[in-house]
Design a protein around this motif. Structure first.
Motif, mmCIF file in Angstrom:
data_model
loop_
_atom_site.group_PDB
_atom_site.id
_atom_site.type_symbol
_atom_site.label_atom_id
_atom_site.label_comp_id
_atom_site.label_asym_id
_atom_site.label_seq_id
_atom_site.Cartn_x
_atom_site.Cartn_y
_atom_site.Cartn_z
ATOM 1 N N ASN A 9 0.836 -1.216 0.000
ATOM 2 C CA ASN A 9 0.000 0.000 0.000
ATOM 3 C C ASN A 9 0.869 1.265 0.000
ATOM 4 O O ASN A 9 0.619 2.205 -0.757
ATOM 5 C CB ASN A 9 -0.886 0.056 1.251
ATOM 6 N N TRP A 201 -3.650 3.420 2.261
ATOM 7 C CA TRP A 201 -4.797 2.966 1.459
ATOM 8 C C TRP A 201 -5.846 4.075 1.354
ATOM 9 O O TRP A 201 -6.352 4.369 0.275
ATOM 10 C CB TRP A 201 -5.381 1.716 2.130
ATOM 11 N N TYR A 204 -4.386 6.813 -0.893
ATOM 12 C CA TYR A 204 -4.330 6.357 -2.292
ATOM 13 C C TYR A 204 -5.688 6.565 -2.967
ATOM 14 O O TYR A 204 -5.779 7.071 -4.078
ATOM 15 C CB TYR A 204 -3.938 4.876 -2.307
#
Ligand SMILES: Cc1ncc(COP(=O)(O)O)c(C=O)c1O
Length: 343
Positions: A9, A201, A204
């Motif tokens: 990640n 995460w 992102y």
């Protein structure tokens, strides 16, 4: 792998940010994720500064950044030269008579949106062998890419615009210097200041809407700036889209558009600011920025509360100053809320 050594990640996010900042080292990413923006700034200082060396920075930085510089200077034993960067001859003078390891800039700055000429700073750094570091949190790489002007290191609080969700805390360092990258990677791994996979995460996925969010935020901010100029209760407005901004030419040269942050000063000072915070309904008072929600904050008693009064007076952080991070809400609702709260 053990996640302090790396995690898919965080690597995926680091690669995306390196690409956005326009800098991928050959065959490897040039970016590292950290636990917060402050962890990224600390990592840069710890990797570059040595006992007896000097760090040059301008005044008017985000409060915690000035505080951490002072803290680390005491611990490591380096000197700090606080300079007004509108006079670069003073920067040159310090470079000529000191061992300067780092020139640090935050542009646009928090909360007064002063800008620094990145190309000029990088040229001076190269000439004198000092590493240049830029905090690009306010601009994001969609608006400004410091590495393209020759800056060595970019730091980010991804907590803000890059994530955009107001639900994660993380930071990033992107560097064009492969040797420095190796030092930073080792340091972050050993000191444990890496970004958690969950925060990576969140960031992102937040990043995917950065372009859309910024477009709406900048449009809203531009209209709010115009509305504020019509209000008698507002004495000063700081906005990078202000055509009369003292650095309008520099902004046009190094930024693709204004940043959706506005700071403004209420004529009646602290009591007016307190009333404003009591009266807002849609806008929220919170200690962050870059969120999809419009957020306001009182720098004097929050982000800059630990900065000496004399220093705050010098740089313009007054009791009547309010920082507004413009979100993506309906413009009419936002202007309506500002109008009623200010009146
Ligand atoms: C310009 C700037 N840099 C760095 C930081 C620190 O970021 P974080 O809260 O993610 O540590 C902030 C936080 O407000 C900021 O405004």
């Amino acid at each position: 792998m053990y996640s302090r050594y790396g995690n898919p990640n965080t690597v995926a996010l680091a690669e995306k940010l390196a690409a956005l900042e326009g800098w991928q080292l050959e065959g490897a990413t040039s970016a590292l994720m950290t636990a917060s923006g402050m962890a990224a700034i600390t990592a840069a200082v710890m990797a570059i500064m040595t006992p007896g060396s000097t760090l040059i920075s301008h005044t008017g930085l985000y409060g915690a950044t000035s505080e951490v510089f002072n803290l680390l200077a005491d611990k490591v034993g380096f000197n700090i030269a606080w300079v007004d960067f509108s006079d670069m001859s003073e920067v040159e003078r310090i470079l000529e008579s000191n061992v300067v390891n780092m020139i640090y800039v935050e542009t646009p700055s928090n909360p007064l949106l002063n800008c620094v000429d990145l190309k000029l700073v990088s040229e001076i750094g190269i000439k004198h062998g000092a590493k240049t570091v830029a905090d690009n949190t306010f601009a994001t790489p969609l608006i400004q890419q410091p590495l393209s002007y020759g800056i060595d290191v970019v730091v980010h609080s991804t907590t803000k615009y890059l994530a955009g969700n107001g639900q994660s805390i993380a930071g990033a360092i992107i560097t064009r210097d492969p040797e420095l990258y190796i030092i930073l990677e080792k340091q972050i791994r050993l000191m444990g200041s890496h970004c958690s996979p969950f925060e990576a995460w969140m960031t992102y996925h937040g990043l995917k809407t950065l372009g859309l969010r910024l477009r709406k935020q900048v449009d809203n901010a531009t209209q709010i700036f115009k509305a504020l100029t019509q209000m008698d209760q507002v004495t000063k407005i700081y906005f990078t889209g202000d055509p009369t901004h003292p650095q309008a030419n520099l902004i046009k040269a190094q930024m693709r558009q204004p940043v959706p942050m506005i700071s403004f000063e209420l004529k009646a000072g602290l009591s007016a600011a307190n009333h404003f915070f009591d009266k807002i309904q849609l806008i929220r008072q919170a200690t962050t920025l870059g969120d999809i929600n419009t957020i306001c904050l009182h720098p004097d008693t929050s982000s800059h509360r630990n900065i000496a009064l004399r220093e705050k007076q010098k740089i313009g952080i007054t009791p009547g100053l309010i920082r507004l991070s413009v979100g993506i809400e309906d413009l009419i609702d936002l202007i309506g809320d500002l109008n009623q709260a200010i009146k």
